[in-house]
Every structure is written in C-alpha cells, then in structure tokens.
Design a protein around this motif. Structure first.
Motif, PDB file in Angstrom:
ATOM      1  N   THR A  77       0.867  -1.170   0.000  1.00 44.57           N
ATOM      2  CA  THR A  77       0.000   0.000   0.000  1.00 44.57           C
ATOM      3  C   THR A  77       0.912   1.230   0.000  1.00 44.57           C
ATOM      4  O   THR A  77       2.143   1.101  -0.090  1.00 44.57           O
ATOM      5  N   LYS A  78       0.335   2.398   0.128  1.00 46.08           N
ATOM      6  CA  LYS A  78       1.153   3.613   0.182  1.00 46.08           C
ATOM      7  C   LYS A  78       1.889   3.741   1.516  1.00 46.08           C
ATOM      8  O   LYS A  78       2.805   4.555   1.647  1.00 46.08           O
ATOM      9  N   GLU A  79       1.489   2.961   2.502  1.00 51.44           N
ATOM     10  CA  GLU A  79       2.112   3.014   3.832  1.00 51.44           C
ATOM     11  C   GLU A  79       3.329   2.097   3.880  1.00 51.44           C
ATOM     12  O   GLU A  79       3.235   0.897   3.648  1.00 51.44           O
ATOM     13  N   GLY A  80       4.492   2.666   4.154  1.00 49.25           N
ATOM     14  CA  GLY A  80       5.706   1.866   4.299  1.00 49.25           C
ATOM     15  C   GLY A  80       6.142   1.173   3.016  1.00 49.25           C
ATOM     16  O   GLY A  80       6.580   0.019   3.037  1.00 49.25           O
ATOM     17  N   ARG A  81       6.045   1.867   1.883  1.00 53.12           N
ATOM     18  CA  ARG A  81       6.342   1.260   0.595  1.00 53.12           C
ATOM     19  C   ARG A  81       7.782   0.754   0.500  1.00 53.12           C
ATOM     20  O   ARG A  81       8.039  -0.328  -0.017  1.00 53.12           O
ATOM     21  N   GLU A  82       8.722   1.539   0.986  1.00 53.06           N
ATOM     22  CA  GLU A  82      10.128   1.148   0.879  1.00 53.06           C
ATOM     23  C   GLU A  82      10.400  -0.131   1.668  1.00 53.06           C
ATOM     24  O   GLU A  82      11.145  -1.004   1.207  1.00 53.06           O
ATOM     25  N   THR A  83       9.802  -0.247   2.830  1.00 55.87           N
ATOM     26  CA  THR A  83       9.968  -1.466   3.627  1.00 55.87           C
ATOM     27  C   THR A  83       9.351  -2.658   2.914  1.00 55.87           C
ATOM     28  O   THR A  83       9.931  -3.742   2.854  1.00 55.87           O
ATOM     29  N   ASP A  84       8.157  -2.455   2.337  1.00 56.50           N
ATOM     30  CA  ASP A  84       7.497  -3.537   1.616  1.00 56.50           C
ATOM     31  C   ASP A  84       8.331  -3.993   0.424  1.00 56.50           C
ATOM     32  O   ASP A  84       8.473  -5.194   0.165  1.00 56.50           O
ATOM     33  N   MET A  85       8.885  -3.053  -0.325  1.00 56.26           N
ATOM     34  CA  MET A  85       9.700  -3.414  -1.484  1.00 56.26           C
ATOM     35  C   MET A  85      10.964  -4.160  -1.068  1.00 56.26           C
ATOM     36  O   MET A  85      11.385  -5.111  -1.725  1.00 56.26           O
ATOM     37  N   HIS A  86      11.557  -3.736   0.035  1.00 53.65           N
ATOM     38  CA  HIS A  86      12.740  -4.439   0.559  1.00 53.65           C
ATOM     39  C   HIS A  86      12.385  -5.879   0.924  1.00 53.65           C
ATOM     40  O   HIS A  86      13.121  -6.823   0.593  1.00 53.65           O
ATOM     41  N   ASN A  87      11.257  -6.070   1.586  1.00 50.43           N
ATOM     42  CA  ASN A  87      10.831  -7.417   1.981  1.00 50.43           C
ATOM     43  C   ASN A  87      10.493  -8.279   0.763  1.00 50.43           C
ATOM     44  O   ASN A  87      10.782  -9.481   0.746  1.00 50.43           O
ATOM     45  N   GLN A  88       9.899  -7.668  -0.241  1.00 49.11           N
ATOM     46  CA  GLN A  88       9.559  -8.416  -1.450  1.00 49.11           C
ATOM     47  C   GLN A  88      10.799  -8.890  -2.188  1.00 49.11           C
ATOM     48  O   GLN A  88      10.845 -10.012  -2.714  1.00 49.11           O
TER      49      GLN A  88
END
Length: 213
Positions: A77-88
């Motif tokens: 989502t728009k919340e914490g995008r950079e963290t989500d992309m790192h985890n992906q």
C-alpha cells in the motif's frame, strides 16, 4: 517515533509441474490485488507440463475480502512502501534460491508475468535482479514510475514485451487511461510492446494465456 526491527519471516509460494531435464521454460508470475497464488497458478495448467515449470509468488500481506470469509493478499500500500519493497526483494531472492537450488534459472527460457497489482511487482523484480527474460507479460496493471531505461540495460536483443488488456476491463481502457502506462513500459524497458486485447474484463483467461506462449 517509528522504529523497525528485522526478524525471520515465512511466506508461501506455489509451483506447478516439476523441474526436470525436460523443462525448457520457466514462468514466474505475480497475481493481482486480493488474489492468492494457490488459485492464480491454476490458470497455467494450459501449458505443456513436461516443458513448463511455473512459480506463483504472493503478496506478503493478507486480509479478509469484503465477504469477510475469503482471504486475499496484497503486495503493498502507500504506507511503508520502501519497507514492503525491501521485503519483497528478499522474498523473491529466497524463492529463486530454494526452487532452483544450485541451478541457474536463467539457463531456461524465462517468462515473467504480472497481473493487475502484480505488474509493478514483476517489473521491479526484473529490474532489480537483472533478469534477462525471454518474455515479460504485463497484464492490466500500472508500471512503476521510478523505473527507467538503465534498469533494463541488461536485456538481450531477443527479449519480448507483451501488454494484455481486456476490452471490457473495469479499470483500464487503451484509448482512455492505459496508453500512458504502455508508453512508460516502452520507454523504460526499451522494447516496443505487442498489444494483445481480448473479449473480457479485469481477469486472466486461460485461453488468452495459452495464446501468449
């Protein structure tokens, strides 16, 4: 104050068919918003099971769909995008290492396919991991605005880009709001896409998927 911590995280992925000496083509797919990979991967059963090995990734966040019974998944989502992309990225890397062990998955013909929200996911993975794909299929989804030609400079001359869109898609229409997405894909990836349209909605149909081989 927001703080972050790192910890081990387990997430599923799904495969279809066996990876054998007869395998010639590898598919890596990303379903759309609200879709679970275990159901999405069934659409690939139209491929020759001896030649095609399929992996379906899944968004790392799950939630109840509006009926409050079935479960869906989301990439970000728009919340914490950079963290989500790192985890992906860490998830994708782990899946590839586990699925192929000591083999190089790029020794096969590699096909990447993303649907809806999965378009941005598979595009980022292709760019980040420098995947020299044979075909990338971007099906009715938005292209990441941060990617550019440098991100795809690793591609060989034979790489193909296919853009798929239903004529009755509820979210996109080529003559209205989807052409800018197609233009961004072509500009960033550096390949003129083949546009495939079909009589259908915002969905992945087996018969259309089979035609893309």
């Amino acid at each position: 104050m927001e703080q972050h911590t790192s910890f081990n995280f387990s997430a599923p992925y799904y495969t279809l068919n066996e990876l054998t000496s007869k395998t010639t083509d590898v598919w890596i797919s990303c379903p759309g918003y609200g879709q679970l990979a275990k159901y999405f991967i069934r659409r690939f059963d139209v491929f020759d099971p001896e030649k095609h090995f399929v992996i379906a990734l899944q968004g790392l966040s799950k939630f109840y769909l509006p009926d409050q019974k079935n479960v869906g998944a989301s990439w970000m989502t728009k919340e914490g995008r950079e963290t989500d992309m790192h985890n992906q990225k860490a998830y994708f890397d782990s899946v590839i290492q586990e699925a192929f062990k000591e083999q190089s998955f790029e020794s096969y013909k590699v096909h990447l396919m993303g649907f809806s929200q999965g378009v941005s996911m598979i595009s980022r993975m292709a760019a980040h991991f420098k995947i020299d794909f044979e075909t990338m299929i971007l099906w009715a989804g938005g292209f990441p605005p941060e990617l550019n030609r440098d991100d795809f400079s690793h591609l060989g001359n034979d790489a193909k880009l296919k853009v798929v869109l239903g004529l009755n898609d509820e979210f996109y229409a080529l003559d209205k709001n989807y052409q800018p997405e197609v233009d961004r894909m072509e500009d960033a990836i550096g390949i003129k896409p083949e546009i495939i349209s079909f009589e259908g909605k915002h969905e992945v149909l087996r018969e259309v998927l089979h035609q893309l081989i």
